[in-house]
Design a protein around this motif. Structure first.
Motif, PDB file in Angstrom:
ATOM      1  N   LEU A 175       0.829  -1.210   0.000  1.00 21.88           N
ATOM      2  CA  LEU A 175       0.000   0.000   0.000  1.00 21.88           C
ATOM      3  C   LEU A 175       0.861   1.257   0.000  1.00 21.88           C
ATOM      4  CD1 LEU A 175      -2.665  -1.199   2.559  1.00 21.88           C
ATOM      5  CD2 LEU A 175      -3.104  -0.640   0.161  1.00 21.88           C
ATOM      6  N   ALA A 176       1.942   1.236   0.774  1.00 22.10           N
ATOM      7  CA  ALA A 176       2.831   2.397   0.810  1.00 22.10           C
ATOM      8  C   ALA A 176       3.448   2.653  -0.566  1.00 22.10           C
ATOM      9  CB  ALA A 176       3.921   2.184   1.858  1.00 22.10           C
ATOM     10  N   LEU A 177       3.840   1.590  -1.270  1.00 16.06           N
ATOM     11  CA  LEU A 177       4.398   1.745  -2.610  1.00 16.06           C
ATOM     12  C   LEU A 177       3.361   2.283  -3.594  1.00 16.06           C
ATOM     13  CD1 LEU A 177       6.690  -1.400  -3.042  1.00 16.06           C
ATOM     14  CD2 LEU A 177       7.400   1.002  -2.968  1.00 16.06           C
ATOM     15  N   VAL A 178       2.118   1.839  -3.459  1.00 18.72           N
ATOM     16  CA  VAL A 178       1.053   2.350  -4.332  1.00 18.72           C
ATOM     17  C   VAL A 178       0.857   3.845  -4.102  1.00 18.72           C
ATOM     18  CG1 VAL A 178      -1.429   2.280  -4.797  1.00 18.72           C
ATOM     19  CG2 VAL A 178      -0.145   0.145  -4.562  1.00 18.72           C
ATOM     20  N   VAL A 179       0.762   4.250  -2.834  1.00 19.19           N
ATOM     21  CA  VAL A 179       0.586   5.665  -2.517  1.00 19.19           C
ATOM     22  C   VAL A 179       1.779   6.479  -3.019  1.00 19.19           C
ATOM     23  CG1 VAL A 179       0.426   7.326  -0.615  1.00 19.19           C
ATOM     24  CG2 VAL A 179      -0.906   5.201  -0.539  1.00 19.19           C
ATOM     25  N   LEU A 180       2.980   5.980  -2.773  1.00 24.23           N
ATOM     26  CA  LEU A 180       4.184   6.658  -3.240  1.00 24.23           C
ATOM     27  C   LEU A 180       4.173   6.812  -4.755  1.00 24.23           C
ATOM     28  CD1 LEU A 180       7.104   7.685  -2.469  1.00 24.23           C
ATOM     29  CD2 LEU A 180       7.870   5.366  -2.990  1.00 24.23           C
ATOM     30  N   GLY A 181       3.819   5.737  -5.461  1.00 25.74           N
ATOM     31  CA  GLY A 181       3.817   5.787  -6.914  1.00 25.74           C
ATOM     32  C   GLY A 181       2.815   6.775  -7.472  1.00 25.74           C
ATOM     33  N   VAL A 182       1.612   6.815  -6.904  1.00 24.78           N
ATOM     34  CA  VAL A 182       0.600   7.763  -7.367  1.00 24.78           C
ATOM     35  C   VAL A 182       1.081   9.197  -7.187  1.00 24.78           C
ATOM     36  CG1 VAL A 182      -1.716   8.658  -6.920  1.00 24.78           C
ATOM     37  CG2 VAL A 182      -1.333   6.193  -7.022  1.00 24.78           C
ATOM     38  N   CYS A 183       1.706   9.475  -6.055  1.00 17.34           N
ATOM     39  CA  CYS A 183       2.173  10.840  -5.776  1.00 17.34           C
ATOM     40  C   CYS A 183       3.334  11.254  -6.674  1.00 17.34           C
ATOM     41  CB  CYS A 183       2.608  10.956  -4.314  1.00 17.34           C
ATOM     42  SG  CYS A 183       1.275  10.804  -3.125  1.00 17.34           S
ATOM     43  N   LEU A 184       4.101  10.282  -7.177  1.00 16.72           N
ATOM     44  CA  LEU A 184       5.277  10.599  -7.988  1.00 16.72           C
ATOM     45  C   LEU A 184       4.974  10.687  -9.482  1.00 16.72           C
ATOM     46  CD1 LEU A 184       8.037   8.439  -6.269  1.00 16.72           C
ATOM     47  CD2 LEU A 184       7.806  10.931  -6.225  1.00 16.72           C
ATOM     48  N   ILE A 185       3.796  10.277  -9.916  1.00 13.19           N
ATOM     49  CA  ILE A 185       3.479  10.313 -11.345  1.00 13.19           C
ATOM     50  C   ILE A 185       3.655  11.711 -11.946  1.00 13.19           C
ATOM     51  CG2 ILE A 185       1.546  10.141 -12.969  1.00 13.19           C
ATOM     52  CD1 ILE A 185       0.719   7.580 -11.559  1.00 13.19           C
ATOM     53  N   PRO A 186       3.208  12.808 -11.290  1.00 14.90           N
ATOM     54  CA  PRO A 186       3.443  14.132 -11.891  1.00 14.90           C
ATOM     55  C   PRO A 186       4.919  14.472 -12.061  1.00 14.90           C
ATOM     56  CG  PRO A 186       1.746  14.253 -10.202  1.00 14.90           C
ATOM     57  CD  PRO A 186       2.358  12.900 -10.083  1.00 14.90           C
ATOM     58  N   VAL A 187       5.773  13.976 -11.175  1.00 13.38           N
ATOM     59  CA  VAL A 187       7.211  14.226 -11.307  1.00 13.38           C
ATOM     60  C   VAL A 187       7.743  13.548 -12.567  1.00 13.38           C
ATOM     61  CG1 VAL A 187       9.475  13.931 -10.229  1.00 13.38           C
ATOM     62  CG2 VAL A 187       7.485  14.460  -8.816  1.00 13.38           C
ATOM     63  N   PHE A 188       7.340  12.291 -12.775  1.00 10.24           N
ATOM     64  CA  PHE A 188       7.779  11.586 -13.976  1.00 10.24           C
ATOM     65  C   PHE A 188       7.193  12.218 -15.236  1.00 10.24           C
ATOM     66  CE2 PHE A 188       7.931   7.930 -10.847  1.00 10.24           C
ATOM     67  CZ  PHE A 188       9.309   7.985 -10.706  1.00 10.24           C
ATOM     68  N   ALA A 189       5.968  12.686 -15.153  1.00  8.94           N
ATOM     69  CA  ALA A 189       5.318  13.274 -16.324  1.00  8.94           C
ATOM     70  C   ALA A 189       6.018  14.545 -16.777  1.00  8.94           C
ATOM     71  CB  ALA A 189       3.849  13.554 -16.016  1.00  8.94           C
ATOM     72  N   GLN A 190       6.614  15.306 -15.846  1.00 10.65           N
ATOM     73  CA  GLN A 190       7.328  16.523 -16.251  1.00 10.65           C
ATOM     74  C   GLN A 190       8.802  16.262 -16.554  1.00 10.65           C
ATOM     75  OE1 GLN A 190       6.809  19.266 -13.012  1.00 10.65           O
ATOM     76  NE2 GLN A 190       8.387  18.346 -11.731  1.00 10.65           N
ATOM     77  N   HIS A 191       9.252  15.007 -16.349  1.00 16.97           N
ATOM     78  CA  HIS A 191      10.571  14.535 -16.779  1.00 16.97           C
ATOM     79  C   HIS A 191      11.735  15.036 -15.937  1.00 16.97           C
ATOM     80  CE1 HIS A 191       8.601  14.223 -21.030  1.00 16.97           C
ATOM     81  NE2 HIS A 191       8.134  13.315 -20.175  1.00 16.97           N
ATOM     82  N   TYR A 192      11.495  15.687 -14.833  1.00 15.87           N
ATOM     83  CA  TYR A 192      12.597  16.113 -13.965  1.00 15.87           C
ATOM     84  C   TYR A 192      12.052  16.343 -12.556  1.00 15.87           C
ATOM     85  CZ  TYR A 192      10.682  20.782 -14.875  1.00 15.87           C
ATOM     86  OH  TYR A 192       9.850  21.860 -14.995  1.00 15.87           O
TER      87      TYR A 192
END
Length: 317
Positions: free
Chosen positions: A124-141
């Motif tokens: 669950l912690a990894l799922v929450v972490l991943g959802v929160c990090l998607i915008p960071v990956f989407a902007q590429h930096y």
């Protein structure tokens, strides 16, 4: 974890109009930020958890290490900062003391056990972490995401505390002093500064990564609240944790970001669990002292980070 981060980066890249290969550009900095968080929080929390956590809460002992370490790092660096100890010296002392406490705790109590049921909260912690990090990956930096008005101040204050006395004015810094309305929030920004120093990332790069990590740690706290206090089955606890930490407002505070609210949300479930344990009948004297010590640690961070949240654990306690 590295493979999970890489997979999320590729998924995020599919929603972007840029080249897919650019989606992984943020991966190295994200991993550095997460590794810095693990090092600082892990070193500062492991020994204290091994020595102080009551036996009744040791079923998921490993879930306590990083949260206790985050609170310890922030409060300890705040005390050392106000005592006039240079920041670099304070950080070195903190990490050395944390490592020493960990060695002492292992020699005295051995290594903690990792139960099979630990997979649920970690997933669950990894799922929450991943959802929160998607915008960071989407902007590429790695950089601040969202449009929250606190982002400049949060990144600037953490940088300011790396170089100046906490109540001083540094006219050469982007944020030259602690804002007058944030005078209680030194611990969370000292912890922020420590992770920035260890990871090698600038504070504006680290902010969304650390905020995501704090919500992931909050997921562990919610899981503990459900299982240890409410006696929920693992599946029900997992569902409740997901609903609480993937709620729109919980994600909003991370993605915009409102850093102090995220820290308050993180500290609240751990404070509730320790408050329940501290007043439980039949607890031994040593175990109650340990529960009270950890309760004070989380309660201070909760109140300093977000004072309006204080009644939430105070009323049931």
């Amino acid at each position: 974890m590295a493979l999970t981060v890489l997979g999320l980066a590729l998924i995020a890249g599919q929603a972007d109009f840029g080249p897919r290969s650019a989606a992984i550009d943020a991966v190295p900095d994200v991993l550095r930020g997460l590794l810095g968080t693990v090092i600082v929080f892990g070193l500062c929390g492991f020994g204290l958890v091994r020595l102080l956590l009551p036996e009744v809460l040791r079923r998921f002992e490993l879930l306590w290490v990083a949260p206790v370490g985050g609170c310890t790092a922030g409060l300890a660096l705040t005390l050392l900062g106000f005592a006039g100890v240079p920041y670099a010296v304070s950080l070195s002392l903190l990490l050395v003391a944390g490592a020493g406490a960990g060695v002492y705790a292992v020699r005295r109590r051995g290594w903690p056990q990792a139960p099979r049921a630990l997979g649920w909260p970690l997933f669950l912690a990894l799922v929450v972490l991943g959802v929160c990090l998607i915008p960071v990956f989407a902007q590429h930096y790695a950089a601040v995401v969202g449009n929250g008005s606190d982002a400049h101040e949060a990144a600037g204050v953490a940088q300011f505390l790396q170089h100046a006395y906490p109540t001083s004015v540094d006219v050469g810094a982007p944020v030259n002093q602690m804002p007058s309305t944030w005078q209680s929030k030194f611990p969370i920004y000292y912890a922020f500064a420590a992770v920035s120093s260890v990871s090698g990332l600038a504070t504006w790069q680290l902010l969304p990564i650390l905020a995501a990590a704090m919500l992931a740690l909050a997921a562990g706290g919610m899981f503990l609240l459900a299982t240890e206090v409410l006696s929920a089955p693992l599946t029900i606890a997992a569902a409740g944790t997901g609903l609480a930490c993937l709620d729109r407002m919980a994600l909003h505070t991370v993605l915009n970001p409102y850093f102090n609210q995220t820290w308050g949300f993180f500290a609240m479930p751990f404070t509730l669990v320790l408050g329940w344990c501290a007043v439980a009948p039949g607890l031994g004297r040593a175990a109650r002292r340990g529960a009270l010590a950890l309760l004070v640690l989380f309660a201070l961070v909760l109140v300093f980070a977000y004072p309006l949240a204080a009644p939430i654990p105070a009323v049931p306690l």
